[in-house]
Scaffold this active site. Structure first.
Site, short mmCIF file in Angstrom:
data_model
loop_
_atom_site.label_atom_id
_atom_site.label_comp_id
_atom_site.label_asym_id
_atom_site.label_seq_id
_atom_site.Cartn_x
_atom_site.Cartn_y
_atom_site.Cartn_z
NE ARG A 37 -4.14 -1.51 0.11
CZ ARG A 37 -5.15 -1.90 0.88
NH1 ARG A 37 -5.42 -1.26 1.97
NH2 ARG A 37 -5.89 -2.91 0.52
NE ARG A 41 -7.81 5.08 2.59
CZ ARG A 41 -8.66 4.33 3.28
NH1 ARG A 41 -9.87 4.77 3.52
NH2 ARG A 41 -8.31 3.17 3.73
NE ARG A 50 -10.06 6.62 -5.52
CZ ARG A 50 -10.36 6.01 -4.40
NH1 ARG A 50 -9.43 5.42 -3.70
NH2 ARG A 50 -11.60 5.96 -3.97
CG ASP A 86 -8.75 -3.85 -4.41
OD1 ASP A 86 -8.25 -3.23 -3.46
OD2 ASP A 86 -9.52 -4.81 -4.27
CE1 TYR A 162 -12.82 -8.20 1.91
CE2 TYR A 162 -11.03 -9.25 0.70
CZ TYR A 162 -11.47 -8.38 1.69
OH TYR A 162 -10.56 -7.70 2.45
O1 CP3 Z 1 0.04 -1.78 -2.33
C1 CP3 Z 1 -0.21 -0.92 -3.18
O2 CP3 Z 1 0.24 0.26 -3.12
C2 CP3 Z 1 -0.97 -1.33 -4.42
C3 CP3 Z 1 -2.37 -1.16 -4.36
C4 CP3 Z 1 -3.28 -2.15 -3.66
C5 CP3 Z 1 -4.61 -1.80 -3.33
N1 CP3 Z 1 -5.24 -2.92 -2.87
C6 CP3 Z 1 -5.23 -0.49 -3.54
C7 CP3 Z 1 -6.25 -0.10 -2.54
C8 CP3 Z 1 -3.10 -3.49 -3.31
C9 CP3 Z 1 -1.86 -4.35 -3.42
C10 CP3 Z 1 -4.35 -3.96 -2.81
C11 CP3 Z 1 -4.57 -5.34 -2.41
C12 CP3 Z 1 -5.72 -5.65 -1.53
N2 CP3 Z 1 -7.00 -5.17 -1.61
C13 CP3 Z 1 -5.69 -6.60 -0.51
C14 CP3 Z 1 -4.49 -7.42 -0.13
C15 CP3 Z 1 -3.56 -6.63 0.70
C16 CP3 Z 1 -4.03 -6.46 2.13
O3 CP3 Z 1 -4.24 -5.30 2.50
O4 CP3 Z 1 -4.18 -7.46 2.81
C17 CP3 Z 1 -6.96 -6.66 0.08
C18 CP3 Z 1 -7.39 -7.53 1.23
C19 CP3 Z 1 -7.78 -5.76 -0.65
C20 CP3 Z 1 -9.22 -5.47 -0.44
C21 CP3 Z 1 -9.37 -4.05 -0.04
N3 CP3 Z 1 -9.42 -3.01 -0.95
C22 CP3 Z 1 -9.39 -3.49 1.27
C23 CP3 Z 1 -9.35 -4.28 2.56
C24 CP3 Z 1 -9.45 -2.09 1.13
C25 CP3 Z 1 -9.39 -1.04 2.22
C26 CP3 Z 1 -10.68 -0.45 2.57
C27 CP3 Z 1 -10.47 0.85 3.31
O5 CP3 Z 1 -10.99 1.87 2.82
O6 CP3 Z 1 -9.78 0.85 4.34
C28 CP3 Z 1 -9.47 -1.82 -0.26
C29 CP3 Z 1 -9.49 -0.49 -0.89
C30 CP3 Z 1 -8.13 -0.08 -1.35
N4 CP3 Z 1 -7.43 -0.78 -2.29
C31 CP3 Z 1 -7.41 1.06 -0.96
C32 CP3 Z 1 -6.23 1.08 -1.72
C33 CP3 Z 1 -5.14 2.11 -1.74
C34 CP3 Z 1 -7.80 2.08 0.12
C35 CP3 Z 1 -9.05 2.79 -0.14
C36 CP3 Z 1 -8.99 3.90 -1.16
O7 CP3 Z 1 -7.92 4.41 -1.51
O8 CP3 Z 1 -10.07 4.28 -1.60
#
Ligand code: CP3
Length: 356
Positions: A37, A41, A50, A86, A162
């Site tokens: 990540r 954010r 975003r 994602d 999920y």
């Molecule tokens: O790592 C990086 O910089 C690359 C981008 C990345 C995202 N998601 C972008 C994202 C990666 C590698 C993921 C993988 C992902 N997504 C996982 C595996 C990694 C982990 O955290 O265990 C999982 C479980 C997800 C599912 C998911 N998508 C979650 C749990 C969330 C967070 C929800 C929240 O708002 O807290 C997301 C949304 C998400 N995907 C965000 C990002 C940067 C954050 C929300 C946003 O920016 O709107």
């Protein structure tokens, strides 16, 4: 786009190579570091870009995905980039009906709860037509980057969680319920998702991804016996199907301390570990593979002397062994100050490891 200065290294320089060299357990001049990540954010420039845009929509725009991927690299000399996307992107393309809700995570309005529901999910991914935007982002990024690009996918168990729960879950009880009570449906779901994961990752490597990480973020919810029976064969199949690719394969999960030997056996070249197991102990469990981790992401919210002490502890436990990739034990928390990660990169690079 003014991206050529995204990193200070040039191709072929030690900085450009150290991540891939460490993944292969070769000697490096400095411990490589990147953060799960790292595009997200905690960066004001990410929040600005975003603003008003759905995350999946951002993932579907190659230009936006490229720009977001590069943002953290402009701030700090990270040793790898990870594609901005994602884990739900491929199943969303197959019709799973996924939304990503801010502050919550992926939500599936009509969860898969039984055999009949599987028919709603297309069972084959056609990378160019379904996720061509991801492949395009990878091709564009390879033209801009001077450090390796990591592609990724979610592992079948974590994606299934999920799809079956309908959203994030603390106990994963419906997922386990399906696994235990309808093993045939479970196996079919795993088979579909394994095929999708494998096809998706190969397409990313073909497009130019230089390492591939599989996120089985929630596999740590399983005990070793269930993992061995319901998940390990699936992961073994995926890693086996990718073994002809000349790219490191990273296998990551959270709370997987008791599963590390099996995760290694699944066939990854690098095993990711969270912060719950001290790095040296984790490495003993992993044995013959590289290790990625494992600073507690919450430590990055603490005063700098705590960050420094804990990061130094991780490096001390790695003890100069070949094959350590420094990372957090899970993703960067949104409250993290970008400056803390910048200082952390410098700290890791200041420690000379395995330079022989
Ligand atoms: O790592 C990086 O910089 C690359 C981008 C990345 C995202 N998601 C972008 C994202 C990666 C590698 C993921 C993988 C992902 N997504 C996982 C595996 C990694 C982990 O955290 O265990 C999982 C479980 C997800 C599912 C998911 N998508 C979650 C749990 C969330 C967070 C929800 C929240 O708002 O807290 C997301 C949304 C998400 N995907 C965000 C990002 C940067 C954050 C929300 C946003 O920016 O709107």
């Amino acid at each position: 786009m003014a991206v050529l200065s995204a990193t200070s290294s040039s191709p072929g320089s030690p900085a450009a190579d150290r991540f891939l060299r460490a993944c292969r357990r070769e000697a490096v001049d400095r411990t490589p570091v990147w953060f799960m990540r790292q595009a997200g954010r905690y960066l004001p420039e990410y929040r600005a870009l975003r603003e008003g845009k759905d995350i999946l929509e951002a993932c579907r725009s190659p230009e936006l995905a490229v720009e977001i991927t590069l943002q953290p690299l402009r701030r700090m000399p990270l040793d790898a980039a990870i594609l901005f996307s994602d884990i739900m992107v491929p199943v969303a393309a197959l019709g799973a009906g996924v939304r990503i809700v801010d502050g919550v995570g992926p939500v599936v309005d009509e969860p898969l709860r039984g055999e009949a529901d599987l028919r709603r999910l297309r069972d084959r991914l056609e990378p160019e037509t379904d996720v061509g935007f991801v492949l395009e982002a990878i091709r564009l990024l390879r033209k801009e980057l001077t450090v390796p690009l990591i592609g990724f996918a979610g592992a079948p168990f974590t994606i299934a969680s999920y799809l079956v729960e309908g959203g994030p879950s603390r106990n994963h009880e419906r997922t386990k319920g399906l696994m235990w009570s309808e093993p045939e449906t479970w196996n079919r779901l795993m088979e579909i998702l394994a095929g999708v994961t494998s096809t998706y990752l190969r397409a990313q490597a073909d497009a130019g991804a230089q390492a591939l990480q599989i996120f089985d973020s929630w596999a740590g919810a399983l005990d070793p016996e269930d993992y061995a029976r319901f998940v390990l064969p699936v992961m073994h199949g995926i890693f086996g199907s990718l073994s002809d690719l000349d790219v490191p394969l990273i296998h990551f999960g959270v709370g997987t301390g008791e599963l590390l030997p099996q995760m290694r056996d699944a066939g990854a070249t690098v095993v990711g570990v969270d912060w719950r197991v001290p790095l040296d102990v984790a490495w003993d469990r992993v044995g013959d593979a590289a290790v990625q981790g494992n600073l507690d992401p919450a430590a990055c919210l603490a005063p700098w002397d705590v960050v420094e002490r804990k990061a130094a502890g991780v490096l001390r436990r790695a003890d100069g062994r070949r094959g350590h990739v420094f990372n957090l034990g899970h993703g960067v928390l949104p409250q993290t100050a970008p400056e803390t990660l910048q200082r952390l990169v410098d700290l890791v690079h200041a420690e000379v490891e395995g330079a022989t």
